[in-house]
Write a protein that holds these residues in place. Structure first.
Motif, mmCIF file in Angstrom:
data_model
loop_
_atom_site.group_PDB
_atom_site.id
_atom_site.type_symbol
_atom_site.label_atom_id
_atom_site.label_comp_id
_atom_site.label_asym_id
_atom_site.label_seq_id
_atom_site.Cartn_x
_atom_site.Cartn_y
_atom_site.Cartn_z
ATOM 1 N N THR A 171 -36.964 7.206 -44.206
ATOM 2 C CA THR A 171 -36.909 7.743 -45.697
ATOM 3 C C THR A 171 -38.194 7.289 -46.547
ATOM 4 O OG1 THR A 171 -35.551 5.782 -46.378
ATOM 5 C CG2 THR A 171 -34.156 7.864 -45.784
ATOM 6 N N ARG A 172 -38.636 6.251 -45.946
ATOM 7 C CA ARG A 172 -39.906 5.398 -46.849
ATOM 8 C C ARG A 172 -41.192 6.161 -46.201
ATOM 9 N NH1 ARG A 172 -40.093 -0.448 -45.240
ATOM 10 N NH2 ARG A 172 -42.024 -0.281 -46.164
ATOM 11 N N PHE A 173 -41.041 6.587 -44.999
ATOM 12 C CA PHE A 173 -42.501 7.087 -44.360
ATOM 13 C C PHE A 173 -42.115 8.649 -43.866
ATOM 14 C CE2 PHE A 173 -42.107 2.482 -43.468
ATOM 15 C CZ PHE A 173 -43.272 2.198 -44.180
ATOM 16 N N ASP A 174 -43.245 9.641 -43.877
ATOM 17 C CA ASP A 174 -43.326 10.791 -43.587
ATOM 18 C C ASP A 174 -42.954 10.767 -41.984
ATOM 19 O OD1 ASP A 174 -45.835 10.888 -42.767
ATOM 20 O OD2 ASP A 174 -46.202 11.563 -44.717
ATOM 21 N N THR A 175 -42.982 12.316 -41.313
ATOM 22 C CA THR A 175 -42.882 12.394 -40.032
ATOM 23 C C THR A 175 -44.180 11.845 -39.380
ATOM 24 O OG1 THR A 175 -41.351 14.106 -40.260
ATOM 25 C CG2 THR A 175 -42.298 13.932 -38.087
ATOM 26 N N ILE A 176 -45.274 12.254 -39.867
ATOM 27 C CA ILE A 176 -46.520 11.763 -39.244
ATOM 28 C C ILE A 176 -46.829 10.320 -39.165
ATOM 29 C CG2 ILE A 176 -49.088 11.972 -39.574
ATOM 30 C CD1 ILE A 176 -48.725 14.917 -40.371
ATOM 31 N N GLU A 177 -46.438 9.724 -40.444
ATOM 32 C CA GLU A 177 -46.598 8.100 -40.203
ATOM 33 C C GLU A 177 -45.695 7.484 -39.454
ATOM 34 O OE1 GLU A 177 -47.569 7.243 -45.034
ATOM 35 O OE2 GLU A 177 -45.524 7.730 -44.660
ATOM 36 N N VAL A 178 -44.662 8.032 -39.276
ATOM 37 C CA VAL A 178 -43.728 7.393 -38.287
ATOM 38 C C VAL A 178 -44.223 7.575 -36.984
ATOM 39 C CG1 VAL A 178 -41.247 7.624 -37.157
ATOM 40 C CG2 VAL A 178 -41.451 7.619 -39.541
ATOM 41 N N ALA A 179 -44.796 8.827 -36.340
ATOM 42 C CA ALA A 179 -45.186 9.139 -35.293
ATOM 43 C C ALA A 179 -46.471 8.187 -34.878
ATOM 44 C CB ALA A 179 -45.680 10.724 -35.041
ATOM 45 N N HIS A 180 -47.018 7.658 -35.870
ATOM 46 C CA HIS A 180 -48.419 7.129 -35.756
ATOM 47 C C HIS A 180 -47.905 5.553 -35.674
ATOM 48 C CE1 HIS A 180 -51.479 9.922 -37.683
ATOM 49 N NE2 HIS A 180 -51.208 10.274 -36.605
ATOM 50 N N MET A 181 -46.845 5.156 -36.227
ATOM 51 C CA MET A 181 -46.583 3.801 -36.116
ATOM 52 C C MET A 181 -45.857 3.541 -34.773
ATOM 53 S SD MET A 181 -44.565 3.098 -39.813
ATOM 54 C CE MET A 181 -45.152 2.945 -41.194
ATOM 55 N N PHE A 182 -45.259 4.531 -34.280
ATOM 56 C CA PHE A 182 -44.840 4.189 -32.850
ATOM 57 C C PHE A 182 -45.929 4.308 -31.700
ATOM 58 C CE2 PHE A 182 -40.616 5.144 -34.752
ATOM 59 C CZ PHE A 182 -39.938 4.036 -34.243
ATOM 60 N N CYS A 183 -46.900 5.186 -31.892
ATOM 61 C CA CYS A 183 -47.962 5.281 -31.241
ATOM 62 C C CYS A 183 -48.786 4.016 -31.296
ATOM 63 C CB CYS A 183 -48.924 6.339 -31.512
ATOM 64 S SG CYS A 183 -50.589 6.313 -30.660
ATOM 65 N N GLN A 184 -49.081 3.469 -32.453
ATOM 66 C CA GLN A 184 -49.788 2.216 -32.854
ATOM 67 C C GLN A 184 -49.007 1.043 -32.094
ATOM 68 O OE1 GLN A 184 -49.444 0.418 -36.624
ATOM 69 N NE2 GLN A 184 -51.770 0.877 -36.915
ATOM 70 N N ALA A 185 -47.713 0.922 -32.265
ATOM 71 C CA ALA A 185 -47.097 -0.102 -31.556
ATOM 72 C C ALA A 185 -47.303 -0.249 -29.987
ATOM 73 C CB ALA A 185 -45.673 -0.125 -32.047
ATOM 74 N N GLN A 186 -47.132 1.151 -29.310
ATOM 75 C CA GLN A 186 -47.223 0.801 -27.857
ATOM 76 C C GLN A 186 -48.678 0.562 -27.535
ATOM 77 O OE1 GLN A 186 -45.907 5.028 -27.485
ATOM 78 N NE2 GLN A 186 -44.053 4.475 -26.485
ATOM 79 N N ALA A 187 -49.708 0.938 -28.314
ATOM 80 C CA ALA A 187 -51.043 0.989 -27.908
ATOM 81 C C ALA A 187 -51.423 -0.726 -28.247
ATOM 82 C CB ALA A 187 -51.787 1.775 -28.848
ATOM 83 N N MET A 188 -50.936 -1.133 -29.177
ATOM 84 C CA MET A 188 -51.073 -2.474 -29.674
ATOM 85 C C MET A 188 -50.548 -3.575 -28.754
ATOM 86 S SD MET A 188 -53.242 -2.714 -32.300
ATOM 87 C CE MET A 188 -52.652 -4.289 -33.387
ATOM 88 N N GLN A 189 -49.307 -3.137 -28.231
ATOM 89 C CA GLN A 189 -48.581 -3.869 -26.932
ATOM 90 C C GLN A 189 -49.670 -3.833 -25.869
ATOM 91 O OE1 GLN A 189 -44.675 -2.859 -26.050
ATOM 92 N NE2 GLN A 189 -44.010 -4.690 -25.452
ATOM 93 N N ALA A 190 -49.845 -2.714 -25.361
ATOM 94 C CA ALA A 190 -50.716 -2.699 -24.180
ATOM 95 C C ALA A 190 -51.933 -3.081 -24.192
ATOM 96 C CB ALA A 190 -51.087 -1.309 -23.806
ATOM 97 N N ALA A 191 -52.613 -3.226 -25.532
ATOM 98 C CA ALA A 191 -54.113 -3.848 -25.617
ATOM 99 C C ALA A 191 -54.109 -5.302 -25.238
ATOM 100 C CB ALA A 191 -54.458 -3.949 -26.818
ATOM 101 N N PRO A 192 -53.373 -6.331 -25.712
ATOM 102 C CA PRO A 192 -53.186 -7.711 -25.156
ATOM 103 C C PRO A 192 -53.196 -7.802 -23.681
ATOM 104 C CG PRO A 192 -51.487 -7.320 -26.558
ATOM 105 C CD PRO A 192 -52.327 -6.069 -26.685
ATOM 106 N N LEU A 193 -52.055 -6.872 -23.017
ATOM 107 C CA LEU A 193 -52.032 -7.333 -21.697
ATOM 108 C C LEU A 193 -53.441 -6.662 -21.049
ATOM 109 C CD1 LEU A 193 -48.526 -5.352 -21.372
ATOM 110 C CD2 LEU A 193 -48.979 -7.900 -21.406
#
Length: 305
Positions: A171-193
């Protein structure tokens, strides 16, 4: 901000004006560019003279530093490090006294979500830990056995990391923002690995796992862009470390797209691309090259040339 209007006013105006349209090509209104730099100069003077004596003034310093840094990302990229050093240097005595458990500015972050770092804020302390280990490797100040053991601990913490998803996220974020957040979370987790892998193995050795992590990051970024038609915010670090691993046609493809996916400003995207090309030259020059030597051989990211 309302209680400290005098402190923030010039920084806020410089930040807002610099990001209004493409000011780099604002030939029709040179006064706007001049006004932007005048406000930025006043904000930097304010930051330089700021007296940080308690927790409240520490928060003021952080906000002002963030505003000036946001201006710099758009128009004065090479000033970012100096601005950050000044800001962190001013707050360090107060921060250390208020957080004795973390005397070296390793912040503790509660789970949250926003439109910039998304769900990944709680990963930032782990990035700090990796930076410390990278520095220790470069300086040779810690034994290899200790380094490897600490790398294992940090790597496991990254693998175990889960983003905290707020209940009201949809409800706080639109569909595009939510999609970007999940993509960002996955990429940010893989980067330090990927970085911890390269702290163990130089480029040119045990490249297979690094290639897998690289393609995981780039595929996520590319897919999110294809679906939303917008680049993911604050994805430059995962993008950079993933692209370093590329060879042949992969380099050609991402070299031409890097300014689009790096975000922030065209100047910032060009800087990322130039740094990346210098890293590729260093990797191609030697049979093997360590992570820390790569930074010395190539153009250091976000540092003065």
């Amino acid at each position: 901000m309302l209680s400290s209007k005098t402190t923030f006013l010039d920084g806020l105006l410089a930040c807002a004006i610099s990001w209004k349209g493409d000011i780099n090509h604002d030939q029709a209104n040179p006064r706007r560019l001049s006004a932007c730099y005048q406000h930025a100069s006043s904000a930097i003077a304010m930051l330089t003279s700021l007296q940080v004596s308690d927790f409240e003034s520490m928060i003021d310093c952080l906000i002002l530093g963030a505003l000036v840094s946001t201006f710099a990302v758009k128009l004065r990229l090479h000033d970012i490090l100096a601005i950050c050093r000044r800001t962190l240097g001013l707050i360090e005595p107060i921060y250390v006294s208020s957080n004795p458990a973390w005397p070296e500015l390793r912040v503790t972050i509660e789970p949250y979500a926003d439109r910039h770092v998304g769900l990944s804020g709680t990963l930032l302390p782990l990035f700090y830990d990796i930076c410390k280990l990278s520095h220790a490797v470069a300086q040779g100040e810690t034994s290899d056995t200790v380094i490897l053991r600490e790398l294992d601990v940090v790597e496991q913490s990254v693998r175990n990391w889960q983003p905290g998803v707020p209940e009201d996220m949809t409800t706080r974020f639109d569909t595009i923002e939510v999609a970007h957040m999940f993509c960002q979370a996955q990429a940010m987790q893989a980067a330090p690995l990927l970085v911890t892998h390269r702290l163990r193995y130089p480029f040119g050795m045990n490249d297979g796992p690094a290639q897998v992590l690289s393609m995981t990051i780039l595929s996520q970024i590319e897919m999110a862009f294809a679906i939303t038609k917008q680049p993911v915010r604050c994805i430059d670090l995962p993008l950079l470390v993933a692209c370093i691993e590329l060879k042949g046609s992969g380099r050609q493809k991402w070299s031409s797209n890097i300014t689009t996916f790096a975000g922030f400003s065209p100047q910032f995207g060009e800087h990322v691309r130039d740094a990346l090309k210098s890293y590729w030259v260093a990797i191609d020059t030697f049979d093997t090259v360590s992570w820390n030597n790569l930074a010395a051989l190539g153009t250091p990211f976000l540092r003065n040339p």
